[in-house]
Write a protein that holds these residues in place. Structure first.
Motif, short mmCIF file in Angstrom:
data_model
loop_
_atom_site.label_atom_id
_atom_site.label_comp_id
_atom_site.label_asym_id
_atom_site.label_seq_id
_atom_site.Cartn_x
_atom_site.Cartn_y
_atom_site.Cartn_z
N TYR A 37 -13.48 12.36 -2.72
CA TYR A 37 -12.21 11.97 -3.32
C TYR A 37 -12.16 12.31 -4.81
O TYR A 37 -11.11 12.69 -5.32
N ALA A 38 -13.27 12.17 -5.52
CA ALA A 38 -13.28 12.50 -6.95
C ALA A 38 -13.08 14.00 -7.15
O ALA A 38 -12.32 14.42 -8.04
N THR A 87 -10.46 7.32 -4.29
CA THR A 87 -11.58 7.27 -5.23
C THR A 87 -11.92 5.82 -5.57
O THR A 87 -13.09 5.42 -5.55
#
Length: 158
Positions: free
Chosen positions: A96-97, A122
Motif C-alpha cells: 500500500y505504501a 496504508t
C-alpha cells in the motif's frame, strides 16, 4: 520461538514497497479497475480484533479481578496469530505504501480517485502491525519476584 524482530518487518515493508512500485509502474495503470475498499476494511477489522485480544489476554494473564484464568493453549495460538499478522501486515503496508507513493506521483484522474483507498490501506496495515506486536507482547508471562531474585542472586546465598 522468539519475539518478532523489527528488522524482519522493515525488510518486508521495503521489499513489498519496491515490488509494488515496480509492478504498478511497469503496467498500464489506467486499464486496471478501481482500488477496492474491502481489503482496507478487513485489515482494519483484524487490527481492532487483535487489539481487543491484547487487552483481554493481558488482563487474564495478570489475573485481574473479574477475569477468568487464561488457557495456555489459547495464548500460544494468539502468539502464532500475532507473528503471522505482523508479517502479513508489514507486507500489506509495503504494498500500500508503494502504491500510495506512485499514485501521488501520477497525475491522472484514476490515480487521484484511488488515493483515499490506498492511503486508508496504508493506515489500516500499519494499525494491523501495531496491534499484532501489541498482542504478541501481551502474551508474555509477567516476571515473578522469584525470577528477579534468581537473576540477581538470592539474598543470603553465596
Amino acid at each position: 520461538m522468539g519475539p518478532t524482530r523489527f528488522s524482519t518487518l522493515v525488510v518486508a515493508v521495503l521489499a513489498a514497497a519496491a515490488l509494488a512500485w515496480l509492478l504498478i509502474s511497469s503496467f498500464y495503470y489506467s486499464g486496471m479497475p478501481r482500488l477496492p475498499w474491502l481489503p482496507v476494511v478487513t485489515l482494519g477489522g483484524l487490527a481492532v480484533l487483535e487489539a481487543y485480544a491484547a487487552v483481554n489476554t493481558r488482563g487474564r494473564i495478570e489475573r485481574k479481578p473479574g477475569r477468568e484464568p487464561v488457557n495456555p493453549l489459547l495464548v500460544a495460538r494468539f502468539v502464532v496469530l500475532a507473528k503471522a499478522s505482523a508479517l502479513a501486515g508489514a507486507i500489506f503496508l509495503g504494498c500500500y505504501a508503494g502504491l500510495t507513493g506512485w499514485l501521488f506521483v501520477e497525475p491522472t484522474n484514476a490515480a487521484i480517485q484511488d488515493r483515499p483507498a490506498a492511503g486508508a490501506g496504508t493506515l489500516a496495515s500499519l494499525a494491523l502491525v501495531a496491534a499484532a506486536l501489541w498482542l504478541e507482547r501481551s502474551c508474555r508471562v509477567p516476571e515473578s519476584d522469584d525470577d528477579a531474585d534468581d537473576r540477581q542472586g538470592r539474598p543470603g546465598q553465596r
